[in-house]
Design a protein around this motif. Structure first.
Motif, PDB file in Angstrom:
ATOM      1  N   GLN A   1     -11.235  11.403  -0.217  1.00 23.55           N
ATOM      2  CA  GLN A   1     -12.775  12.005  -0.012  1.00 23.55           C
ATOM      3  C   GLN A   1     -13.310  12.493  -0.771  1.00 23.55           C
ATOM      4  OE1 GLN A   1     -12.537  15.801   2.910  1.00 23.55           O
ATOM      5  NE2 GLN A   1     -12.125  13.369   4.198  1.00 23.55           N
ATOM      6  N   ARG A   2     -12.122  13.114  -1.860  1.00 28.15           N
ATOM      7  CA  ARG A   2     -13.189  13.495  -3.277  1.00 28.15           C
ATOM      8  C   ARG A   2     -13.305  12.673  -4.780  1.00 28.15           C
ATOM      9  NH1 ARG A   2      -9.945  18.214  -6.747  1.00 28.15           N
ATOM     10  NH2 ARG A   2     -11.851  17.878  -7.554  1.00 28.15           N
ATOM     11  N   TRP A   3     -11.879  11.436  -3.786  1.00 25.07           N
ATOM     12  CA  TRP A   3     -12.695  10.077  -4.993  1.00 25.07           C
ATOM     13  C   TRP A   3     -13.655   9.383  -4.677  1.00 25.07           C
ATOM     14  CZ3 TRP A   3     -11.340   7.174  -8.933  1.00 25.07           C
ATOM     15  CH2 TRP A   3     -11.224   5.512  -8.978  1.00 25.07           C
ATOM     16  N   SER A   4     -14.160   9.392  -2.972  1.00 21.42           N
ATOM     17  CA  SER A   4     -15.391   8.817  -2.684  1.00 21.42           C
ATOM     18  C   SER A   4     -16.279   9.469  -3.390  1.00 21.42           C
ATOM     19  CB  SER A   4     -15.527   8.650  -1.024  1.00 21.42           C
ATOM     20  OG  SER A   4     -16.538   8.445  -0.693  1.00 21.42           O
ATOM     21  N   ALA A   5     -16.370  10.837  -2.761  1.00 21.84           N
ATOM     22  CA  ALA A   5     -17.441  12.000  -3.313  1.00 21.84           C
ATOM     23  C   ALA A   5     -17.960  11.395  -4.995  1.00 21.84           C
ATOM     24  CB  ALA A   5     -16.806  13.009  -3.572  1.00 21.84           C
ATOM     25  N   LEU A   6     -16.167  11.098  -5.819  1.00 21.36           N
ATOM     26  CA  LEU A   6     -16.893  11.378  -7.122  1.00 21.36           C
ATOM     27  C   LEU A   6     -17.891   9.841  -7.776  1.00 21.36           C
ATOM     28  CD1 LEU A   6     -16.597  12.130 -10.225  1.00 21.36           C
ATOM     29  CD2 LEU A   6     -14.218  10.535  -9.831  1.00 21.36           C
ATOM     30  N   THR A   7     -17.022   9.098  -6.833  1.00 21.34           N
ATOM     31  CA  THR A   7     -17.657   6.799  -7.210  1.00 21.34           C
ATOM     32  C   THR A   7     -19.016   6.871  -6.203  1.00 21.34           C
ATOM     33  OG1 THR A   7     -16.147   6.305  -5.612  1.00 21.34           O
ATOM     34  CG2 THR A   7     -15.589   6.363  -7.851  1.00 21.34           C
ATOM     35  N   GLY A   8     -18.899   7.753  -5.476  1.00 19.66           N
ATOM     36  CA  GLY A   8     -20.051   7.180  -4.642  1.00 19.66           C
ATOM     37  C   GLY A   8     -20.196   6.622  -3.815  1.00 19.66           C
ATOM     38  N   GLY A   9     -19.006   5.604  -3.670  1.00 14.59           N
ATOM     39  CA  GLY A   9     -18.563   4.236  -3.116  1.00 14.59           C
ATOM     40  C   GLY A   9     -18.724   3.739  -4.071  1.00 14.59           C
ATOM     41  N   SER A  10     -19.039   3.657  -5.005  1.00 13.27           N
ATOM     42  CA  SER A  10     -19.072   2.317  -5.920  1.00 13.27           C
ATOM     43  C   SER A  10     -17.512   1.485  -6.356  1.00 13.27           C
ATOM     44  CB  SER A  10     -19.403   2.647  -6.861  1.00 13.27           C
ATOM     45  OG  SER A  10     -21.802   3.379  -6.979  1.00 13.27           O
ATOM     46  N   PHE A  11     -16.779   2.210  -5.936  1.00  9.84           N
ATOM     47  CA  PHE A  11     -15.279   2.729  -5.740  1.00  9.84           C
ATOM     48  C   PHE A  11     -14.823   2.132  -5.475  1.00  9.84           C
ATOM     49  CE2 PHE A  11     -17.438   3.313 -10.414  1.00  9.84           C
ATOM     50  CZ  PHE A  11     -17.490   1.902 -10.635  1.00  9.84           C
ATOM     51  N   PRO A  12     -14.341   1.479  -3.963  1.00  9.78           N
ATOM     52  CA  PRO A  12     -13.759   1.831  -3.199  1.00  9.78           C
ATOM     53  C   PRO A  12     -11.801   2.177  -3.172  1.00  9.78           C
ATOM     54  CG  PRO A  12     -14.456  -0.349  -2.817  1.00  9.78           C
ATOM     55  CD  PRO A  12     -15.089   0.283  -4.030  1.00  9.78           C
ATOM     56  N   MET A  13     -11.532   3.535  -2.914  1.00  6.41           N
ATOM     57  CA  MET A  13     -10.305   3.388  -2.832  1.00  6.41           C
ATOM     58  C   MET A  13      -9.560   2.744  -1.963  1.00  6.41           C
ATOM     59  SD  MET A  13      -7.571   7.203  -2.827  1.00  6.41           S
ATOM     60  CE  MET A  13      -8.126   7.197  -4.168  1.00  6.41           C
ATOM     61  N   PRO A  14      -8.422   1.751  -1.776  1.00  8.85           N
ATOM     62  CA  PRO A  14      -7.664   1.063  -0.991  1.00  8.85           C
ATOM     63  C   PRO A  14      -7.156   1.731   0.030  1.00  8.85           C
ATOM     64  CG  PRO A  14      -5.983   0.850  -3.210  1.00  8.85           C
ATOM     65  CD  PRO A  14      -7.698   1.706  -3.566  1.00  8.85           C
ATOM     66  N   ALA A  15      -6.598   1.388   0.837  1.00 13.48           N
ATOM     67  CA  ALA A  15      -5.560   1.698   2.053  1.00 13.48           C
ATOM     68  C   ALA A  15      -3.925   1.609   1.247  1.00 13.48           C
ATOM     69  CB  ALA A  15      -5.555   0.925   3.391  1.00 13.48           C
ATOM     70  N   PHE A  16      -3.668   2.557   2.736  1.00 13.88           N
ATOM     71  CA  PHE A  16      -2.351   2.821   1.623  1.00 13.88           C
ATOM     72  C   PHE A  16      -1.210   2.626   3.163  1.00 13.88           C
ATOM     73  CE2 PHE A  16      -4.672   4.433  -1.896  1.00 13.88           C
ATOM     74  CZ  PHE A  16      -3.817   4.559  -3.396  1.00 13.88           C
ATOM     75  N   THR A  17       0.142   2.611   2.637  1.00  9.20           N
ATOM     76  CA  THR A  17       0.603   2.462   3.913  1.00  9.20           C
ATOM     77  C   THR A  17       1.517   3.017   4.451  1.00  9.20           C
ATOM     78  OG1 THR A  17       2.781   2.609   1.936  1.00  9.20           O
ATOM     79  CG2 THR A  17       1.956   0.146   2.651  1.00  9.20           C
ATOM     80  N   ALA A  18       2.022   3.510   5.856  1.00 10.66           N
ATOM     81  CA  ALA A  18       2.336   5.176   6.215  1.00 10.66           C
ATOM     82  C   ALA A  18       2.956   5.690   6.310  1.00 10.66           C
ATOM     83  CB  ALA A  18       2.624   4.517   7.488  1.00 10.66           C
ATOM     84  N   ALA A  19       3.990   4.994   4.984  1.00 13.53           N
ATOM     85  CA  ALA A  19       5.210   5.591   4.168  1.00 13.53           C
ATOM     86  C   ALA A  19       4.641   6.145   3.018  1.00 13.53           C
ATOM     87  CB  ALA A  19       6.113   4.231   3.728  1.00 13.53           C
ATOM     88  N   SER A  20       3.686   5.868   2.190  1.00 13.86           N
ATOM     89  CA  SER A  20       3.014   6.849   1.089  1.00 13.86           C
ATOM     90  C   SER A  20       2.054   7.326   1.613  1.00 13.86           C
ATOM     91  CB  SER A  20       2.398   5.054   0.661  1.00 13.86           C
ATOM     92  OG  SER A  20       2.897   4.038   0.371  1.00 13.86           O
TER      93      SER A  20
END
Length: 324
Positions: free
Chosen positions: A25-44
């Motif tokens: 959520q903090r990453w999304s707020a910083l980037t405004g959705g312009s740089f989406p964070m990838p999905a991570f595995t459940a183990a990660s």
């Protein structure tokens, strides 16, 4: 772009999926959705521990990450046609997935990779990996990336300059106005072009200020070293002494003067502290002796060290260092 166009934050995070969602959520707020964070595995995300610095400067974003636990993204069909990414791996390794044959290219410690990431589907890092990752506009950089990939050593001078500039931008961004933010962005892109192109010149008018910044930061860390000199700094930065001296000349100050003034500044702080004698301070900050320090100190601040102490060091504001 939506949201703010510049920002920086840092955190140390550990926990489970719920805590990891807060990082996203903090990453999304910083980037405004312009740089989406990838999905991570459940183990990660089930158990994670990381140090994370993130910075956005308009259409450029970069992170500095240290992971104590392994991280792996989940395969995804998301394409990043408008982005180029640069990985600088300082410790551990960074494996990149590719849709062409579902194999991984691993970037080991001490190496970098710059590539178009339209085909990137996942990445993975082992525990205790330290890396910087830059997300950059493809329109600006793609023409320089032949065969979609540039690799090399992070010890290269231009890579070290980029890393030093990124750290400075992260630390100073909250204080920058619009003009400073644009200058920071432009320099980041110019340095990445230097990484991609074999024609890098540290005397370039755009890059010289970054070389000066890197040299000043290194000099500050070595102020108490007796052998500190232009030659030592040039060797550490991977440039010639002449190149370094020209960069400082363009800024209107010699490197020798900078080192002397920084040592005098630290000597003044030590005098104000009052725990060491003039001769002890002179030895610590690499002046020839107490008399040498006294002469330079009086020339710089208008009074001798003894006069400075008697005048009340804590209340004294030397004319050369008064706020404008």
């Amino acid at each position: 772009m939506s949201g703010t166009t510049a920002g920086a934050w840092q955190l140390e995070a550990r926990g489970d999926r719920r805590q990891f969602a807060a990082v996203e959520q903090r990453w999304s707020a910083l980037t405004g959705g312009s740089f989406p964070m990838p999905a991570f595995t459940a183990a990660s995300t089930a158990r994670f521990h990381l140090h994370f610095h993130a910075t956005r400067v308009r259409d450029v974003a970069f992170t500095a990450t240290e992971t104590a636990t392994p991280v792996r993204t989940a395969p995804s069909a998301v394409r990043y046609e408008d982005h180029v990414r640069l990985w600088l791996v300082h410790r551990g390794s960074w494996a990149l997935g590719d849709t062409r044959d579902n194999t991984e290219l691993t970037i080991p410690a001490g190496r970098f990779a710059l590539r178009n990431v339209g085909r990137l589907v996942h990445y993975a890092t082992p525990p205790h990996t330290t890396a910087q990752v830059f997300v950059l506009p493809a329109a600006t950089l793609s023409p320089l990336i032949r065969d979609s990939m540039v690799t090399g050593e992070i010890s290269a001078a231009e890579v070290r300059l980029l890393a030093a500039h990124a750290r400075t931008v992260h630390e100073t961004l909250p204080e920058l106005g619009p003009v400073g933010i644009e200058a920071a962005r432009s320099t980041l892109l110019e340095l990445v072009r230097a990484v991609a192109a074999p024609t890098f010149s540290a005397t370039d008018s755009t890059l010289a200020p970054v070389l000066v910044q890197a040299a000043r930061a290194l000099a500050d860390r070595l102020l108490t070293e007796p052998g500190l000199s232009s030659a030592v700094l040039a060797r550490e930065l991977g440039v010639s002494v002449r190149t370094l001296q020209r960069a400082f000349a363009a800024e209107g100050q010699s490197l020798t003067t900078h080192i002397r003034d920084r040592r005098l500044h630290e000597a003044r702080a030590a005098l104000a502290d009052g725990r060491l004698s003039v001769s002890e301070i002179a030895a610590h900050w690499q002046f020839a002796d107490g008399s040498h320090l006294s002469r330079l100190f009086k020339r710089r601040y208008g009074m001798s060290p003894t006069e400075f102490i008697r005048a009340g060091a804590g209340r004294f504001e030397p004319r050369a260092e008064r706020a404008a």
